[in-house]
Enzyme design. Structure first.
Site, PDB file in Angstrom:
ATOM      1  CE  LYS A 124      14.614  19.079   2.486  1.00  0.00           C
ATOM      2  NZ  LYS A 124      13.705  19.133   3.632  1.00  0.00           N
ATOM      3  CE  LYS A 143      13.064  15.261  -5.271  1.00  0.00           C
ATOM      4  NZ  LYS A 143      12.514  14.396  -4.222  1.00  0.00           N
ATOM      5  CE  LYS A 149      15.336  10.620  -0.511  1.00  0.00           C
ATOM      6  NZ  LYS A 149      14.487  10.595   0.662  1.00  0.00           N
TER       7      LYS A 149
END
Ligand code: AMP
Length: 340
Positions: free
Chosen positions: A198, A195, A114
């Site tokens: 969101k 992947k 992230k």
């Protein structure tokens, strides 16, 4: 057997959530035996690490709840609830954080992913696996059905449980096992190696329809090779996404046609839209009713509150057990736990 899993209300639920987790959750809820139970929560505390818009959060929590109900979660057998209706998990997370080494969290690949994709690295994002561990152990869960991205978090939960129990010489917490769905990693619309997430803006929403669906499906990245050129199906995100909807025989057939040449990317995209309409059409209408009508919203609220109350009773018992183990009998008493 007790099943536990959660989903973040940080964006509209997408095909990765569906094939990696929700489908398995719905099937589990429908096949629970007399000695089984299942807890499914909407991870709103977790969502604050990425969604800091109150109106959006409210709408997304409703959206996730409606998604589960519309897709057929058996809410008479399984509990569906908001994470924040069980504040005990935050206390439990604190207890776990005091026995968790920094090194364990630093190894979390989801955090590293992230941050590398540009997400701000808050303390909450870094300690996310501890809150997730608290969610898992709060309900004495045996099995955690998740997508591959969450497997490491369940393994970390294992480590935290072992440390906690060893530190306090008590079997206060139960060690869970993860269970992957048959499609544990759904790729994004940008590439076969990414992947769907969101956070990465490469999703197809479960309930997209009409122009919106067309836009999302058309955004699947392809190259400029014409239909007649033979292609390796495994290297194509557009094929991987279509394959989610295909039976074994259908998949073999499409693969063979792609390898021979004669199939265009437009054909694959059109088929994805047809399959999505067929699979989600009815649930889409149910979701619309739940989200947009007062009656539907009330129905959801009843389900969530009932689930939250039942989940909270279980979590309070676990937390009281942990407080007694660490020597905070006062806190255990506050929760209704018997003194040590
Ligand atoms: P999240 O939205 O990150 O809370 O994920 C909810 C559930 O969906 C978790 O069990 C994830 O493992 C699963 N999931 C999310 N994205 C994917 C994906 N691209 N492929 C498979 N499973 C996924």
């Amino acid at each position: 057997m007790r099943f536990l899993s959660g989903i973040q209300p940080s964006g509209t639920p997408h095909l990765g959530n569906y094939f990696g987790a929700i489908l398995q959750h719905v099937e589990t809820s429908r096949s629970l035996g007399p000695d089984d139970s299942a807890f499914f929560f909407i991870a709103d505390y977790h969502a604050l690490t990425t969604t800091q818009d109150p109106e959006k959060l409210r709408a997304l929590v409703t959206d996730v709840a409606a998604t589960y109900v519309a897709l057929g979660l058996d809410v008479d057998k399984a509990l569906l609830f908001r994470q924040s209706d069980v504040p005990e998990v935050c206390e439990l997370a604190w207890l776990l954080s005091t026995v968790t080494g920094m090194g364990l969290l630093e190894r979390a690949t989801s955090y590293k992913d992230k941050v590398s994709k540009g997400l701000a690295s808050s303390v909450g994002l870094f300690t996310y696996p501890i809150l997730m561990a608290a969610d898992i152990v709060a309900y004495d869960s045996d099995v955690v059905p998740v997508g591959q991205d969450q497997q490491q978090h369940v393994e970390m939960t294992h480590d935290m449980v072992v440390h906690f129990n060893a530190t306090y010489h008590a079997e206060a917490l139960k060690r869970p096992e993860w269970k992957l769905s048959p499609t544990p990693r759904v790729c994004g619309t940008d590439s076969v190696s990414s992947k769907m997430s969101k956070s990465y803006n490469n999703t197809i929403s479960i309930f997209a329809d009409g122009k919106d669906l067309k836009k999302q499906v058309n955004a699947i990245v392809t190259d400029s090779r014409p239909p007649e050129v033979a292609k390796d199906p495994l290297s194509l995100a557009v094929f991987q996404l279509l394959a989610l909807f295909l039976s074994v025989d259908e998949r073999a057939d499409w693969e063979q046609r792609l390898r021979q040449g004669g199939v265009g990317y437009g054909d694959l995209k059109k088929e994805i839209m047809t399959r999505m309409d067929a699979r989600f059409g009815e649930a889409r209408a149910r979701r619309q009713h739940l989200v947009t009508t007062a009656q539907g919203q009330e129905e959801l609220e009843i389900v969530l509150q009932r689930g939250g109350r039942a989940a909270r009773r279980v979590a309070a018992t676990t937390l009281a057990r942990c407080y007694r183990a660490v020597g905070m009998d006062n806190a255990a008493r506050r929760l209704g736990g018997a003194p040590a």
